[in-house]
Scaffold this active site. Sequence first.
Site, PDB file in Angstrom:
ATOM      1  N   HIS B 312      20.564  37.134   5.986  1.00 23.41           N
ATOM      2  CA  HIS B 312      20.149  37.434   7.112  1.00 23.41           C
ATOM      3  C   HIS B 312      19.149  36.051   7.422  1.00 23.41           C
ATOM      4  O   HIS B 312      18.094  35.833   6.946  1.00 23.41           O
ATOM      5  CB  HIS B 312      19.579  38.515   7.227  1.00 23.41           C
ATOM      6  CG  HIS B 312      19.370  38.921   8.692  1.00 23.41           C
ATOM      7  ND1 HIS B 312      18.435  38.510   9.582  1.00 23.41           N
ATOM      8  CD2 HIS B 312      19.948  40.002   9.335  1.00 23.41           C
ATOM      9  CE1 HIS B 312      18.392  39.016  10.501  1.00 23.41           C
ATOM     10  NE2 HIS B 312      19.388  39.960  10.609  1.00 23.41           N
ATOM     11  N   ARG B 332      16.013  38.006  17.913  1.00 29.07           N
ATOM     12  CA  ARG B 332      16.783  37.063  18.653  1.00 29.07           C
ATOM     13  C   ARG B 332      17.638  37.251  19.730  1.00 29.07           C
ATOM     14  O   ARG B 332      17.748  36.284  20.536  1.00 29.07           O
ATOM     15  CB  ARG B 332      17.499  36.192  17.481  1.00 29.07           C
ATOM     16  CG  ARG B 332      16.689  35.176  16.729  1.00 29.07           C
ATOM     17  CD  ARG B 332      17.531  34.512  15.602  1.00 29.07           C
ATOM     18  NE  ARG B 332      17.882  35.509  14.713  1.00 29.07           N
ATOM     19  CZ  ARG B 332      19.086  35.758  13.994  1.00 29.07           C
ATOM     20  NH1 ARG B 332      19.931  34.933  14.547  1.00 29.07           N
ATOM     21  NH2 ARG B 332      19.293  36.558  13.067  1.00 29.07           N
TER      22      ARG B 332
END
Lengths: 440, 562
Positions: B312, B332
């Site tokens: 990740h 994000r």
Amino acid sequence: MTKAKTTANLNQVLLNPACRVGADFDAWMGYVGGQGLEKALEDPAAVIQMAKEADLRGLGGSGFPTWFKWNAIANQDAYRDVGEGRERGAVSLAERDKYLICNGNEDEPGTFKDRVLMKECPHQLIEGATITAVACGINKIVFYINPHLTACIEAMGRAVEQWQASRWPSRVAEKTGLKIEYCVKPSSGHYIGGEETAAIESVEGKFPFPRGKPPYPSDFGVHGYPTLINNMETLSNVPHLVRNGVEWFRNLGIGNATGTKIYCLSGDVLRPGVFELPMGTPLNELVNNHGGGLLVGKKLKAVFTGGPSNTILTPKDIDVPMDFESVAARRSALGTGAMIVVSQGTGIVKKVAEYISFFAASSCGQCPSCKTGTYYMSLLLNRIGTGQGTRADLDSLINLCKILPGSGRCHLINGAVKVLDSSLYHFMNEYEQSLLKVEG
Amino acid sequence: MAKGIPYNIALKHYRAQAERPMPQTDFGEELLRQYHPDYLRERCVDLTVGPNAGDPCHRQLAEVLQGDARIDEADLAGSPEVETDVLVIGGGGAGCAAALEASLAGAKVILATKLRLGDSNTVMAEGGIQASVEKDDTPQQHYEDTVKGAHGELDRSLAAQMVMDAPEVIRWLIQQGMQFELDQYGDLMTRRAGGTSAPRVLYFRDYTGLEMMRVLREAVFNSNIEVWDYSPAVELLSDESGHCAGAVVSSLKDYKYILVKARSVIIATGGIGRMHLNDFPTSNHFGATGDGLVLAYRAGARLRDLDIFQYHPSGLAYPPHLAGTLITEGVRSAGAYLLNAAGERFIDELKPRDYVAAAIIRECAEGRGVYAGDGQGRPSVAGGRTPGATDGKCGVWLDTPSIELRQPGIIEKRFPKLLHLGTKCGIDPRKQPPLIYPTLHYQNGGAIIDREAASTVPGLFCAGEVCGGVHGRNRLMGNSLLDIIVFGRRAGQAAAKRAHGFGRGPKKITIEHLRNFRRELMLANMPLARKSPLLFPAYAKFDVDSDYDGLRKTAAAGFIND
């Protein structure tokens, strides 16, 4: 390690790669096929004498001298089935029926030799049965095969067809007057169906309930006719014995033992499998040289010889030569030649519980002592094996071992008791450890 | 490896800025090949024994897959036997969903979990769950995105099943009581995940998985499912024909083994993050040690894609004791940039995870990262050092202040967990960006299953992260929560169905498969020193870490981690 020697000893006769041709008549004839039968046809009476001198034994587990059974059949006058009873009568040779049941019901845990013989060398077997028939005047041969062994039934079926189409039946008829009929009969698939008299019942088309003895099968077998029952491995030995003679056969064995034996090695060994070795090969050699030793570097704990229905051998007996007399001298029995090896990592109670459960499930149920006895032994063992058993349960087990033996028509109950009794003798501490811990 | 710009200097130069230009360079596959840890071929070995012999596998994973069992038959002497219809191993989202469905179908269910019910990676999932519920979205689009993200290397029938079940799964979850973010009209709110073509991720704050686990846990406690805490499975049991017939469960509370004889077994044990592959920190919870893979492999189940893992992009890199902690991709997707030490964007933040992670590794490797360490490094948890892995002290900025500039208040409202994490790190993510570095997040490979979640061993079902093939080379955000519920439920249904049609159940239960596996190991000259499954990470210290008395005792008695 005597690597070279052991490899030379391995699979000399029955499981010789040249023998393992499957249902291929020409390949068998191209090897040694027919030689033994030809010799037997020359002098049928000599075959029984040869078996006697060679000390050929019943290799299905009993170790009973084969010639003795053969002799009983061969000396049998013909019987005629008249209604309910039997009557001795003068019947001509052509009319009389005698049966040979080739026992391939193999269902004992840890035994897996006959299936190899049936699948890979069916002609060796058929020739052996034919020689036996010629020697004893038998005209009906039944190949009695466990229905779970589908590949074996298929191979035997094809081999029998090839045999019947060959010149041999007419040659046998011409020489001895015997018109031999062959038949492949799937058994019921029950463990008990491998017992002699149960096999007879099964061939008659009934449920395989063992009969009381006497009368013995040689007197009163299939449909009342004299019946000979031999194990597949015993019969497979016959062509080679007759072909090569007594001296050769006796020299195969180690010490006083004669011939070879197919040992079924299983359990915690690196390379389990079937190994044909000289009769009397030490257990040590089988386990360590041929079996590749124990798994994960564990130590040997015990060996269940001859499947689960015999007594246990402990590591101090690892040097025992595996023939009938030597193993019996160590309070065990060679049985079918199955050697189930268990290592230190195995729990004996669970293992025995597994075997007794097998017997409980396999009991035909006609003798109450066996039906309930095996059930209770398995119940108690499972209770102890799962940590729920009490001291009283263990005492009951010990009692059952004393009262049950000999209480059934066949040997199933004796076998079950034998393995339990022997495990109690050698591993009582494990049983005690598994008992329910009482607080305080 | 170049160290990068020291933390304090980089922080001094950092300015929050609402808009920054998108970098123009597109690196494509080359970026992955050079920087993604999966492509470090020297970390790969070929398996030598078992159903996958010859397949590539990560070295650390191969060690445990080809390890020796923890138990022997003698250890089971006196162990009680328990019989059940369905045994579920694992108490995360997939395990609970499976247990609930099996129980609903009328089966007697035992759920055995290594820690406590819900102590799993499911609660770590923050971003949300994908389902094509928007008006202009279709399962077809969802499927295409999944296939594209997976680089095409997935089991298409599984992916198709997953996307088709997705809307129904959301309905089921809502029925169970799960909350999702709703707009002013009460409609489900969605957001875009990296690598997808439409906003499709349903979420609740930034702890969607926690909310999901809350309702599943309640549902399990309100059913008649028997839950065994602190009961890791250490081995599967097989019957006489080699089918799965239950499991050996080690009860850590009372220091004994229990033989569970089951008509069907569902493995839902999750992933392997705590093995710290390639010395990466992990976002996974304490129990993610790949036990299920080991159990299934020994029982004869085929696995796939054992060399493919997901890193990740946004794991916390500083402070070191929190290294690896996940910051949701939702940040994000809400518009936070990734900035290197010079304050430049270097990748489109919403590209699939493998690209973004590889880009961060590249920035750090080429000296444009922020370095927060003392230059000494620290010994890695897995014992070795890998090129490409950091000591957890180098990273890039996750520019959270910028989204706060654009939408004041968004962090407090939508990312409360991030705020909480900020207080633990001693920063305010509204003003100061956290330092991030890729973290070992997800195991893409695993047991091969069919649409009914049945493995290649009859009687054995697998669901959740332990399965392979659903996500291919790379998983999209929000597809894992979907995966566990879809295949968890299907596994539960199929297992119950098998249990019903099984008559009296398996006749005998043995660990015979173990003997065969050991034989294979010995014949292949493999060392038998390594015991698996691991159960707990090597650094587990029950004497000080655990609040649980039983764990301390069992560890002291050498029952685990010997």
